[in-house]
Design a protein around this motif. Structure first.
Motif, mmCIF file in Angstrom:
data_model
loop_
_atom_site.group_PDB
_atom_site.id
_atom_site.type_symbol
_atom_site.label_atom_id
_atom_site.label_comp_id
_atom_site.label_asym_id
_atom_site.label_seq_id
_atom_site.Cartn_x
_atom_site.Cartn_y
_atom_site.Cartn_z
ATOM 1 N N VAL A 1 62.048 -25.275 -4.112
ATOM 2 C CA VAL A 1 63.272 -24.483 -4.250
ATOM 3 C C VAL A 1 62.948 -23.156 -4.928
ATOM 4 C CG1 VAL A 1 65.586 -24.364 -5.244
ATOM 5 C CG2 VAL A 1 64.718 -26.548 -4.378
ATOM 6 N N VAL A 2 63.297 -22.061 -4.288
ATOM 7 C CA VAL A 2 63.126 -20.719 -4.841
ATOM 8 C C VAL A 2 64.484 -20.037 -4.765
ATOM 9 C CG1 VAL A 2 61.897 -18.529 -4.687
ATOM 10 C CG2 VAL A 2 60.766 -20.649 -3.958
ATOM 11 N N THR A 3 64.973 -19.513 -5.874
ATOM 12 C CA THR A 3 66.312 -18.938 -5.865
ATOM 13 C C THR A 3 66.441 -17.816 -6.881
ATOM 14 O OG1 THR A 3 68.673 -19.460 -6.132
ATOM 15 C CG2 THR A 3 67.131 -20.665 -7.526
ATOM 16 N N SER A 4 67.415 -16.948 -6.639
ATOM 17 C CA SER A 4 67.735 -15.892 -7.598
ATOM 18 C C SER A 4 68.743 -16.370 -8.628
ATOM 19 C CB SER A 4 68.301 -14.670 -6.867
ATOM 20 O OG SER A 4 69.480 -15.035 -6.169
ATOM 21 N N HIS A 5 69.285 -17.577 -8.440
ATOM 22 C CA HIS A 5 70.194 -18.140 -9.431
ATOM 23 C C HIS A 5 69.443 -18.365 -10.744
ATOM 24 C CE1 HIS A 5 73.478 -18.646 -6.641
ATOM 25 N NE2 HIS A 5 72.722 -19.350 -5.817
ATOM 26 N N SER A 6 70.164 -18.680 -11.785
ATOM 27 C CA SER A 6 69.561 -18.874 -13.104
ATOM 28 C C SER A 6 68.603 -20.059 -13.104
ATOM 29 C CB SER A 6 70.653 -19.112 -14.153
ATOM 30 O OG SER A 6 71.292 -20.366 -13.927
ATOM 31 N N GLN A 7 67.710 -20.065 -14.093
ATOM 32 C CA GLN A 7 66.765 -21.168 -14.234
ATOM 33 C C GLN A 7 67.496 -22.486 -14.429
ATOM 34 O OE1 GLN A 7 63.657 -21.059 -13.717
ATOM 35 N NE2 GLN A 7 62.974 -23.073 -14.421
ATOM 36 N N GLU A 8 68.615 -22.446 -15.162
ATOM 37 C CA GLU A 8 69.402 -23.663 -15.381
ATOM 38 C C GLU A 8 69.971 -24.177 -14.063
ATOM 39 O OE1 GLU A 8 68.810 -21.474 -18.984
ATOM 40 O OE2 GLU A 8 69.737 -20.840 -17.089
ATOM 41 N N GLN B 1 67.097 -25.724 -12.000
ATOM 42 C CA GLN B 1 66.680 -27.016 -12.525
ATOM 43 C C GLN B 1 67.686 -28.108 -12.178
ATOM 44 O OE1 GLN B 1 66.023 -26.321 -16.693
ATOM 45 N NE2 GLN B 1 63.941 -25.561 -16.387
ATOM 46 N N ASP B 2 68.966 -27.794 -12.310
ATOM 47 C CA ASP B 2 69.998 -28.773 -11.980
ATOM 48 C C ASP B 2 69.965 -29.113 -10.493
ATOM 49 O OD1 ASP B 2 72.704 -30.166 -12.690
ATOM 50 O OD2 ASP B 2 73.184 -28.892 -10.969
ATOM 51 N N HIS C 1 67.469 -28.764 -8.364
ATOM 52 C CA HIS C 1 66.217 -29.394 -7.972
ATOM 53 C C HIS C 1 66.072 -30.783 -8.580
ATOM 54 C CE1 HIS C 1 61.794 -30.053 -8.044
ATOM 55 N NE2 HIS C 1 61.865 -29.507 -6.846
ATOM 56 N N GLN C 2 66.276 -30.913 -9.890
ATOM 57 C CA GLN C 2 66.040 -32.191 -10.557
ATOM 58 C C GLN C 2 67.044 -33.251 -10.129
ATOM 59 O OE1 GLN C 2 65.901 -31.341 -14.763
ATOM 60 N NE2 GLN C 2 64.000 -30.174 -14.584
ATOM 61 N N ARG C 3 68.279 -32.842 -9.869
ATOM 62 C CA ARG C 3 69.285 -33.799 -9.410
ATOM 63 C C ARG C 3 69.311 -33.932 -7.880
ATOM 64 N NH1 ARG C 3 74.644 -33.534 -13.287
ATOM 65 N NH2 ARG C 3 73.526 -33.495 -15.282
ATOM 66 N N ARG C 4 68.399 -33.205 -7.243
ATOM 67 C CA ARG C 4 68.254 -33.273 -5.789
ATOM 68 C C ARG C 4 69.593 -33.067 -5.075
ATOM 69 N NH1 ARG C 4 64.029 -38.418 -5.643
ATOM 70 N NH2 ARG C 4 62.217 -37.237 -6.366
ATOM 71 N N ARG C 5 70.290 -32.033 -5.515
ATOM 72 C CA ARG C 5 71.592 -31.739 -4.909
ATOM 73 C C ARG C 5 71.443 -31.303 -3.455
ATOM 74 N NH1 ARG C 5 75.586 -31.890 -8.645
ATOM 75 N NH2 ARG C 5 75.051 -31.554 -10.837
ATOM 76 N N TYR C 6 70.246 -30.872 -3.079
ATOM 77 C CA TYR C 6 70.014 -30.455 -1.692
ATOM 78 C C TYR C 6 70.156 -31.616 -0.713
ATOM 79 C CZ TYR C 6 65.446 -31.949 -3.478
ATOM 80 O OH TYR C 6 64.431 -32.642 -4.093
ATOM 81 N N LEU C 7 70.081 -32.844 -1.203
ATOM 82 C CA LEU C 7 70.234 -33.992 -0.313
ATOM 83 C C LEU C 7 71.655 -34.113 0.229
ATOM 84 C CD1 LEU C 7 68.145 -36.697 -2.213
ATOM 85 C CD2 LEU C 7 67.480 -35.383 -0.191
ATOM 86 N N LYS C 8 72.626 -33.541 -0.512
ATOM 87 C CA LYS C 8 74.023 -33.596 -0.080
ATOM 88 C C LYS C 8 74.619 -32.219 0.176
ATOM 89 C CE LYS C 8 75.040 -37.950 -2.472
ATOM 90 N NZ LYS C 8 75.938 -38.634 -3.453
#
Length: 225
Positions: free
Chosen positions: A44-51, A54-55, A57-64
């Motif tokens: 995941v590469v984004t211009s959004h904030s680091q927080e 992390q949220d 990517h770590q919570r794998r929100r891309y799955l939904k």
């Protein structure tokens, strides 16, 4: 390709995107690379904030994420207005989501790897489509270039040795274990040993599955010599 860390890949891709997307003005972007057969792992590469990253990517929100789910089925760029619930995961308040517009580009390769690039504008979006549409081809080629230069680094699958890669690659080209032994100048038992090691490392049940898995994960070299 030389081994580099995931953080270095993210930093390099982020720099490229900021530079190439600057003509579109004040926008956010999200680049995601995913193996469609192992979707839990993603770059995941984004211009959004680091927080935010992390949220996400770590919570794998891309799955939904409905944008990601739509991109898995698309090969042409699409406007978020054509996507069901396109803003899920991008912001919390519905009133904020109404101000978000986006376009997503997708690319798929024979190894079941997918990359997508979303460009997002939250404010002053009246001319967003007019700004993006003339650049559709350039943005698609930007995504293709990123896809070719990035890789998903997975810690849960041990790296294959050079010899294991050679044995699997020759086997993937239809060579029997005996033929692979002759080509590489090693014993048949040694070929079987490397196949067994690769099978164990890739978490599959036999040599055929190991070949398929290694190809899906893009673990084999494109050429031998």
């Amino acid at each position: 390709m030389d081994h580099i860390s995931e953080s270095a890949i993210i930093a390099q891709a982020g720099d490229v995107l900021r530079q190439r997307l600057a003509p579109l003005g004040e926008i956010d972007f999200l680049y995601l690379r995913q193996n469609k057969l192992a979707p839990c792992e993603a770059l995941v590469v984004t211009s959004h904030s680091q927080e935010w990253r992390q949220d996400y990517h770590q919570r794998r929100r891309y799955l939904k994420d409905p944008v990601v789910l739509a991109a898995r089925q698309r090969v042409s760029p699409f406007n978020w207005q054509d996507c069901s619930r396109p803003n899920a995961g991008l912001c919390e308040a519905g009133s904020q989501c109404q101000r978000v517009k986006g376009y997503t580009f997708a690319v798929h390769d024979p190894q079941q790897q997918m990359s997508l690039l979303s460009i997002i504008r939250r404010h002053d979006n009246l001319t967003f489509s007019q700004d993006v549409i003339p650049r559709l081809a350039d943005l698609q080629m930007l995504l293709v270039a990123l896809h070719e230069k990035t890789v998903i680094l997975r810690d849960d699958v041990p790296a294959l040795s050079a010899r294991e890669q050679e044995v699997l690659l020759w086997s993937s080209r239809g060579k029997t274990y005996g033929e692979v032994a002759v080509i590489l100048g090693i014993q048949l038992s040694t070929v079987k040993f490397h196949i067994a090691n690769a099978t164990r490392k890739l978490g599959v049940s036999n040599g055929k599955h190991a070949i398929r898995r290694a190809l899906e994960l893009n673990y084999l070299p494109s050429s031998l010599y």
